[in-house]
Write an enzyme that holds these catalytic residues in place. Structure first.
Site, PDB file in Angstrom:
ATOM      1  N   HIS A  22      -6.248  38.992  57.543  1.00 34.28           N
ATOM      2  CA  HIS A  22      -5.317  38.424  58.524  1.00 34.28           C
ATOM      3  C   HIS A  22      -4.807  39.493  59.493  1.00 34.28           C
ATOM      4  CE1 HIS A  22      -4.977  35.832  54.918  1.00 34.28           C
ATOM      5  NE2 HIS A  22      -4.800  34.850  55.764  1.00 34.28           N
ATOM      6  N   HIS A  34       5.196  31.319  50.227  1.00 36.59           N
ATOM      7  CA  HIS A  34       3.748  31.450  50.025  1.00 36.59           C
ATOM      8  C   HIS A  34       3.334  30.782  48.704  1.00 36.59           C
ATOM      9  CE1 HIS A  34      -0.252  32.974  50.579  1.00 36.59           C
ATOM     10  NE2 HIS A  34      -0.204  33.776  49.534  1.00 36.59           N
ATOM     11  N   SER A  67      -6.090  30.384  51.852  1.00 41.50           N
ATOM     12  CA  SER A  67      -5.089  30.557  50.792  1.00 41.50           C
ATOM     13  C   SER A  67      -5.151  29.462  49.735  1.00 41.50           C
ATOM     14  CB  SER A  67      -3.673  30.532  51.381  1.00 41.50           C
ATOM     15  OG  SER A  67      -3.439  31.686  52.109  1.00 41.50           O
ATOM     16  N   ASN A  85       2.367  22.187  53.371  1.00 39.27           N
ATOM     17  CA  ASN A  85       3.837  22.051  53.465  1.00 39.27           C
ATOM     18  C   ASN A  85       4.184  21.403  54.796  1.00 39.27           C
ATOM     19  OD1 ASN A  85       2.864  24.930  54.367  1.00 39.27           O
ATOM     20  ND2 ASN A  85       4.726  24.530  55.540  1.00 39.27           N
ATOM     21  N   ALA A  94      -4.918  27.120  54.872  1.00 40.85           N
ATOM     22  CA  ALA A  94      -3.718  26.376  54.494  1.00 40.85           C
ATOM     23  C   ALA A  94      -2.849  26.323  55.738  1.00 40.85           C
ATOM     24  CB  ALA A  94      -2.991  27.111  53.382  1.00 40.85           C
ATOM     25  N   HIS A 143      -6.099  35.609  48.032  1.00 42.48           N
ATOM     26  CA  HIS A 143      -7.302  36.003  48.781  1.00 42.48           C
ATOM     27  C   HIS A 143      -7.998  37.123  48.005  1.00 42.48           C
ATOM     28  CE1 HIS A 143      -6.516  33.848  52.609  1.00 42.48           C
ATOM     29  NE2 HIS A 143      -5.294  33.866  52.117  1.00 42.48           N
ATOM     30  N   MET A 158      -1.716  30.798  60.265  1.00 40.43           N
ATOM     31  CA  MET A 158      -1.742  32.208  60.702  1.00 40.43           C
ATOM     32  C   MET A 158      -3.162  32.781  60.707  1.00 40.43           C
ATOM     33  SD  MET A 158       1.470  33.555  58.441  1.00 40.43           S
ATOM     34  CE  MET A 158       2.971  32.572  58.268  1.00 40.43           C
ATOM     35  N   SER A 159      -4.143  31.909  60.849  1.00 40.76           N
ATOM     36  CA  SER A 159      -5.520  32.418  60.779  1.00 40.76           C
ATOM     37  C   SER A 159      -6.438  31.563  61.646  1.00 40.76           C
ATOM     38  CB  SER A 159      -6.002  32.379  59.323  1.00 40.76           C
ATOM     39  OG  SER A 159      -6.124  31.029  58.890  1.00 40.76           O
ATOM     40  N   TYR A 192      -1.788  39.718  60.505  1.00 38.82           N
ATOM     41  CA  TYR A 192      -0.457  40.193  60.092  1.00 38.82           C
ATOM     42  C   TYR A 192      -0.507  41.266  59.008  1.00 38.82           C
ATOM     43  CZ  TYR A 192      -1.043  36.812  56.271  1.00 38.82           C
ATOM     44  OH  TYR A 192      -1.525  36.109  55.209  1.00 38.82           O
ATOM     45  N   GLU A 193      -1.691  41.484  58.440  1.00 39.90           N
ATOM     46  CA  GLU A 193      -1.797  42.562  57.442  1.00 39.90           C
ATOM     47  C   GLU A 193      -1.765  43.936  58.113  1.00 39.90           C
ATOM     48  OE1 GLU A 193      -4.636  41.687  54.036  1.00 39.90           O
ATOM     49  OE2 GLU A 193      -5.056  39.974  55.315  1.00 39.90           O
TER      50      GLU A 193
HETATM   51  N1  HPA Z   1       3.258  28.016  59.004  1.00 42.77           N
HETATM   52  C1  HPA Z   1       2.353  28.991  59.207  1.00 42.77           C
HETATM   53  N2  HPA Z   1       1.363  29.239  58.373  1.00 42.77           N
HETATM   54  C2  HPA Z   1       1.255  28.461  57.275  1.00 42.77           C
HETATM   55  C3  HPA Z   1       2.153  27.419  57.015  1.00 42.77           C
HETATM   56  C4  HPA Z   1       3.226  27.198  57.929  1.00 42.77           C
HETATM   57  O1  HPA Z   1       4.075  26.299  57.761  1.00 42.77           O
HETATM   58  N3  HPA Z   1       1.772  26.846  55.837  1.00 42.77           N
HETATM   59  C5  HPA Z   1       0.661  27.502  55.433  1.00 42.77           C
HETATM   60  N4  HPA Z   1       0.346  28.487  56.293  1.00 42.77           N
END
Ligand code: HPA
Length: 269
Positions: free
Chosen positions: A80, A244, A27, A232, A110, A58, A208-209, A82-83
């Protein structure tokens, strides 16, 4: 379908390149692919059995060409879980890359920072991972040509590759950290209670990947390097709400460091 997808790409490459290095851009990190000279670009939806990535940040294409003097296949954006795709669909491109001859795979993402010492914008080398996705990409009939039924996962992230990458970072004066990446299926971010648990079990970053891709890459014999961009603080750490957009903006902000690091790694690989 693995054969059809591989042949489709092979035909497009038309003997121009025989890349041994793969790179997955996460990302907000996709811009790097624009630096490939005279690239061959193939949209995922064109390739048999590939799924299109549907998430902002993406692009969803393979970029093949020479970068830093090295022939490379870049996934500009990933697919992903989750898609809504099956976990086997998520890792299909990894198997195709292996069939195309990729030996070393750099996986980037990310991620939210869990480790108190981390700051936004840090680049973390992944030394190991924890799979909290509640699934495994190798479930199903095993393809013995790719790997064994019960593959060892004691060194998914190749130590020599990691040591080499750390030296590259030192050489160009980029501060990096090292840690354990945990993966949640998403798409919801974690709750503060989950973040507390993740810290307790020894995770340093959450995303998440990556985990499914790294499992499959290791299974089929690739050397894997993982890099998380800490975009973050994970939920509850700073009383902030997650979005996001924030993740992507932080990704853009570290673009230069990230891109310099990848370039230095590729140069002597
Ligand atoms: N959690 C899950 N996935 C993420 C995060 C997060 O804080 N930041 C970027 N992808």
């Amino acid at each position: 379908m693995l054969f059809q997808a591989t042949e489709y790409i092979r035909e497009k490459i038309n003997n121009k390149y025989s890349p041994k290095i793969g790179l997955i851009l996460g990302s907000g990190l996709g811009a790097l692919a624009e630096e490939v000279k005279n690239p061959l670009k193939i949209k995922y939806h064109e390739i048999p059995a590939f799924r299109q990535s549907s998430i902002d940040g993406h692009v969803g294409q393979l970029v093949i060409g020479k970068f830093q003097g090295k022939e490379i296949i870049i996934m500009q954006g990933r697919i992903h879980y989750y898609e809504g795709y099956s976990i086997q669909e998520v890792v299909f491109p990894i198997k195709v890359m292996r069939k195309l001859g990729i030996e070393k795979l750099i996986i980037t993402n990310a991620a939210g920072g869990l480790n108190d010492k981390f700051e936004i914008g840090d680049l973390m080398f992944i030394k190991d991972h924890i799979n909290f996705m509640n699934t495994n990409p190798l479930i199903g009939k095993n393809d013995n040509e790719l790997g064994t039924r019960f593959p060892d996962m004691s060194e998914i992230y190749n130590k020599d590759f990691l040591d080499y990458a750390k030296k590259c970072a030192q050489k160009i004066n980029i501060k990096t950290t090292e840690g354990v990446y945990a993966a949640n299926s998403g798409p919801s971010y974690e709750t503060p209670a989950e973040v507390k648990m993740l810290k307790l079990v020894g995770a340093d970053a959450i995303g998440m990947s990556t985990v499914p891709e790294a499992i499959v890459a290791n299974y089929c014999g690739m050397k894997v390097l993982g890099i998380s961009c800490i975009t973050n603080y994970a939920a509850g750490i700073k009383n902030n709400k997650l979005s996001h957009n924030e993740v992507m903006e932080a990704g853009f902000a570290v673009k230069e460091n990230f891109s310099n690091l990848i370039k230095e790694i590729l140069k002597n690989l």
